[in-house]
Design an enzyme around this catalytic site. Structure first.
Site, PDB file in Angstrom:
ATOM      1  N   THR A  95       0.863  -1.193   0.000  1.00  0.00           N
ATOM      2  CA  THR A  95       0.000   0.000   0.000  1.00  0.00           C
ATOM      3  C   THR A  95       0.897   1.240   0.000  1.00  0.00           C
ATOM      4  O   THR A  95       2.120   1.122   0.036  1.00  0.00           O
ATOM      5  CB  THR A  95      -0.902   0.033   1.253  1.00  0.00           C
ATOM      6  OG1 THR A  95      -0.080   0.326   2.393  1.00  0.00           O
ATOM      7  CG2 THR A  95      -1.623  -1.280   1.480  1.00  0.00           C
ATOM      8  N   CYS A  96       0.270   2.425   0.009  1.00  0.00           N
ATOM      9  CA  CYS A  96       1.096   3.641  -0.042  1.00  0.00           C
ATOM     10  C   CYS A  96       1.888   3.848   1.249  1.00  0.00           C
ATOM     11  O   CYS A  96       2.896   4.527   1.246  1.00  0.00           O
ATOM     12  CB  CYS A  96       0.227   4.854  -0.357  1.00  0.00           C
ATOM     13  SG  CYS A  96      -1.166   5.028   0.731  1.00  0.00           S
ATOM     14  N   ASN A  97       1.412   3.270   2.338  1.00  0.00           N
ATOM     15  CA  ASN A  97       2.112   3.468   3.614  1.00  0.00           C
ATOM     16  C   ASN A  97       2.928   2.271   4.069  1.00  0.00           C
ATOM     17  O   ASN A  97       3.650   2.359   5.060  1.00  0.00           O
ATOM     18  CB  ASN A  97       1.109   3.818   4.722  1.00  0.00           C
ATOM     19  CG  ASN A  97       0.818   5.297   4.744  1.00  0.00           C
ATOM     20  OD1 ASN A  97       1.621   6.094   4.263  1.00  0.00           O
ATOM     21  ND2 ASN A  97      -0.324   5.665   5.283  1.00  0.00           N
ATOM     22  N   GLU A 145      -8.356   4.125  10.932  1.00  0.00           N
ATOM     23  CA  GLU A 145      -8.935   4.189   9.578  1.00  0.00           C
ATOM     24  C   GLU A 145      -9.282   2.770   9.094  1.00  0.00           C
ATOM     25  O   GLU A 145      -8.656   1.790   9.509  1.00  0.00           O
ATOM     26  CB  GLU A 145      -7.973   4.898   8.606  1.00  0.00           C
ATOM     27  CG  GLU A 145      -6.570   4.310   8.542  1.00  0.00           C
ATOM     28  CD  GLU A 145      -6.364   3.464   7.317  1.00  0.00           C
ATOM     29  OE1 GLU A 145      -7.293   3.373   6.516  1.00  0.00           O
ATOM     30  OE2 GLU A 145      -5.280   2.880   7.189  1.00  0.00           O
ATOM     31  N   GLY A 176     -14.112  26.949  -5.520  1.00  0.00           N
ATOM     32  CA  GLY A 176     -12.673  26.684  -5.519  1.00  0.00           C
ATOM     33  C   GLY A 176     -12.425  25.200  -5.685  1.00  0.00           C
ATOM     34  O   GLY A 176     -13.357  24.403  -5.798  1.00  0.00           O
ATOM     35  N   ALA A 177     -11.159  24.845  -5.703  1.00  0.00           N
ATOM     36  CA  ALA A 177     -10.862  23.435  -5.973  1.00  0.00           C
ATOM     37  C   ALA A 177      -9.641  22.958  -5.193  1.00  0.00           C
ATOM     38  O   ALA A 177      -8.775  22.290  -5.715  1.00  0.00           O
ATOM     39  CB  ALA A 177     -10.629  23.258  -7.473  1.00  0.00           C
ATOM     40  N   GLY A 178      -9.609  23.320  -3.920  1.00  0.00           N
ATOM     41  CA  GLY A 178      -8.476  22.908  -3.093  1.00  0.00           C
ATOM     42  C   GLY A 178      -8.596  21.462  -2.646  1.00  0.00           C
ATOM     43  O   GLY A 178      -9.543  20.758  -2.999  1.00  0.00           O
TER      44      GLY A 178
END
Lengths: 287, 367
Positions: free
Chosen positions: B56-58, B120, B195-197
């Site tokens: 996984t990414c972590n 999570e 906006g698109a933050g």
């Protein structure tokens, strides 16, 4: 303690309502526990059944609707409150409403039972005459008290609204904010309860008014003034909410204030007893 | 793959966010295209009966079950050789466990207490996917099957019986929880994103995942070049929402229940007058405003209007941190119980393996 004694039954009912509060709040901590959720409802339903029997036995004792002294009036209002909650629970569910209703019923029930002077045995007086000789006036009183039960529920829902709003404005997570229903749902429920309560109160005034037209001597002008003022208050509140002129926190505060006024005014809205209206038959009974 | 178990043991070689920063993890992580070859080589290691890769990414972790004659160091050697990593580099940024510690580690991974965002739930899905992949490749056998099944049960236990997943910690989810407390069902509330933050995207993802169909996006770049693909249009398309012209959003405020600003304009985009005007058209309906911009885009004075709830990024982050704190308080309790469970499961696994082994031996001797 006997199950055929009205006071004993009312004590048990109030204790069961207190248990319902305990289980209701416990279920917010133990969210996965079905036991606490079921126990809350079982305690309320059992308490309500015993409450009903208690009032029924008292009714048999006095041969009429038990609304003759402060204990009976408080018990009738809390009974109406729980009845309204149980009926409305079928239509819509609001978290913690049962716990708060049973909490109110338990607190007021226990206070009224502790205060012996509130349960004056007026039916034992030698001069006692049946409180509601006319079934219309009995109907008027019971509908009026039932509407007070609905207004009690409205005051609870409004309090929940104010607590949830305060929790949201404080911008902190907490037990209350998380478990109380959304303010949108509370606002809608409050509006519907106000409509139902106002309709019942109007019906009660119509029925009472019919009796008053025939027997104006039984109703004091002060009672007439207070009753009409309260009714007008709820009607104006309904109109303002319907037209979206009064809403949100101010609407909630107004419903709570009106309910407090209604409770306080109950002591002043006693009808003239038959005895005082007719010197030949003295009675201490009151509506 | 040989599934016969004689004095089996479990092994783990891994690297995660605990000991490796993002740049290191990027080097250690296996690209998707290399996984087939990696498994092929891994399953030929002598003595390794079963294996599973969690990538996984972590974290990148290799789980293995072996019989006699397998050295756990072979996993590290194979990995550094396959991925062309310096063995010392890998030694520095990896951990190696055997036996009961592997069970305990997996339990902590699946339950989410080993995750960067404690509690999570995404990791459980990733572990399940890795396990399914290993099953399809037929590289997972009795030991790993039992280990991972117990890992999934441990995750369920932890989430049901402890507060490690209580309260939202993702900003988008925190916003959804607040919206739920105001409007009830999030799916019924209409969201406008200005906006698109990053926060805007997180919020849109959270609202979309809860069934919200009415997501509208507007942004300053929208009007500049309507024919090109700018961020607001892309976001609207990505989340099945609508794009609104920036010049028109002020007059449409009353149509929305939740308004989120996330721009770098540096000026106030929503004034008190604009909100008061909007509330005249929806007096009894609450309005939830989130100002995720720095400097802020919504006039702070709007919070004084009845039925208007204004949150800024500090407020939302404070709630997320508060929830995280309460989760952290539960981690030690969860870890302690999972540790006990791991010991019990490991005893059962080794006892089961020994029983199988002696049964095999008696069958062999009788035949």
């Amino acid at each position: 303690m006997y199950l055929n004694e009205a006071r004993d039954l009312l004590w048990i009912a109030s204790t069961l309502y207190a248990f319902a509060v305990f289980f209701g709040f416990a279920s917010t901590h133990f969210t996965k526990s079905n036991f606490c959720k079921n126990a809350t409802l079982i305690a309320i339903v059992t308490g309500f059944t015993l409450h009903t029997r208690g009032l029924y036995l008292r009714g048999l004792e006095i041969s009429g609707c038990p609304l003759g002294n402060s204990l009976e009036r408080v018990q009738f209002i809390t009974w109406s409150l729980i009845l309204t909650f149980l009926i409305l629970r079928i239509l819509w569910k609001l978290n913690l409403l049962g716990s708060l209703c049973s909490g109110m019923a338990a607190v007021f029930g226990i206070i009224s039972l502790f205060k012996k002077e509130w349960d004056y045995p007026y039916w034992l007086d030698s001069s006692y005459h049946r409180l509601f000789s006319d079934p219309w006036i009995e109907l008027h009183a019971s509908i009026a008290i039932f509407s007070y039960g609905i207004f009690a529920l409205l005051a609870i829902v409004s309090s929940m609204y104010l607590i949830q709003r305060k929790a949201l404005l404080s911008k902190k997570t907490g037990l209350w904010g998380t478990f109380l229903p959304p303010i949108h749902d509370l606002d809608h429920s409050a509006f519907r309860l106000l409509l139902i309560g106002t309709l019942f109160l109007t019906l009660s005034i119509v029925v009472g008014g019919m009796h008053w037209l025939q027997n104006p001597e039984f109703v004091t002008s002060f009672k007439l003034f207070i009753t009409l003022l309260l009714w007008a208050g709820y009607c104006i509140l309904f109109f303002l909410r319907y037209k979206s002129r009064l809403f949100g926190s101010k609407f909630s505060q107004a419903t709570i204030a009106l309910f407090i006024i209604a409770m306080v005014s109950m002591g002043f809205v006693n009808s003239k007893s038959k005895g005082s209206a007719n010197p030949s038959t003295m009675t201490s009974s009151q509506e | 793959m040989n599934n016969s178990v004689t004095s089996s043991s479990l092994h783990l070689l891994g690297s995660s966010h605990h000991i490796a920063d993002l740049a290191v993890r990027e080097k250690i992580s296996l690209p998707q295209g290399k996984i087939d070859d990696f498994y092929k080589g891994l399953s030929t290691l002598p003595g390794l009966d079963e294996c599973l890769l969690l990538n996984t990414c972590n974290r990148t972790e290799i789980y293995g079950a072996s019989s006699n004659g397998f050295s756990p160091d072979m996993l590290r050697e194979y990995f550094s050789e396959f991925h062309k990593l310096d063995p010392e580099f890998l030694r520095k940024y990896s951990y190696q466990h055997s036996g009961e510690k592997v069970v305990r580690h997996l339990f902590e991974v699946t339950s989410g207490i080993d995750s960067q965002m404690v509690g999570e739930t995404e990791i459980l899905g990733q572990v399940k996917k890795a396990y399914e992949d290993a099953c399809e490749r037929k590289v997972s056998g009795k030991m790993l099957n039992r280990l991972f099944q117990k890992g999934f049960q441990a995750a369920k236990w932890a989430r049901t019986n402890t507060g490690i997943s209580k309260g939202q910690i993702n900003l988008g989810n925190v916003l959804c929880e607040l919206a739920r407390r105001i409007f009830g069902k999030v799916s019924n509330s209409r969201l406008l994103v200005i906006g698109a933050g990053e926060v805007a995207e997180s919020a849109m993802e959270a609202f979309k995942s809860r069934g919200s169909q009415a997501i509208t996006v507007t942004g300053r770049t929208f009007d500049w070049c309507p024919l090109s693909r700018r961020k607001p249009d892309e976001l609207a398309e990505k989340y099945g929402g609508f794009a609104l012209a920036f010049s028109k959003f002020q007059e449409s405020l009353h149509h929305f229940d939740v308004i989120l600003t996330s721009t770098a304009s540096g000026r106030s985009l929503i004034s008190v007058d604009a909100i008061n005007q909007a509330m005249k058209n929806r007096p009894a309906k609450p309005l939830f405003l989130i100002d995720a911009s720095v400097p802020r885009n919504i006039d702070e004075a709007v919070a004084k209007t009845d039925n208007v709830f204004l949150y800024n990024m500090d407020d939302v982050s404070a709630i997320a941190n508060e929830n995280l704190k309460s989760r952290m308080a539960e981690v030690d309790r969860c870890r302690s119980v999972l540790g006990k469970k791991a010991v019990r499961i490991w005893e059962q696994m080794t006892h089961h393996a020994l029983a199988n082994s002696s049964a095999n031996q008696s069958t062999a001797s009788s035949s």
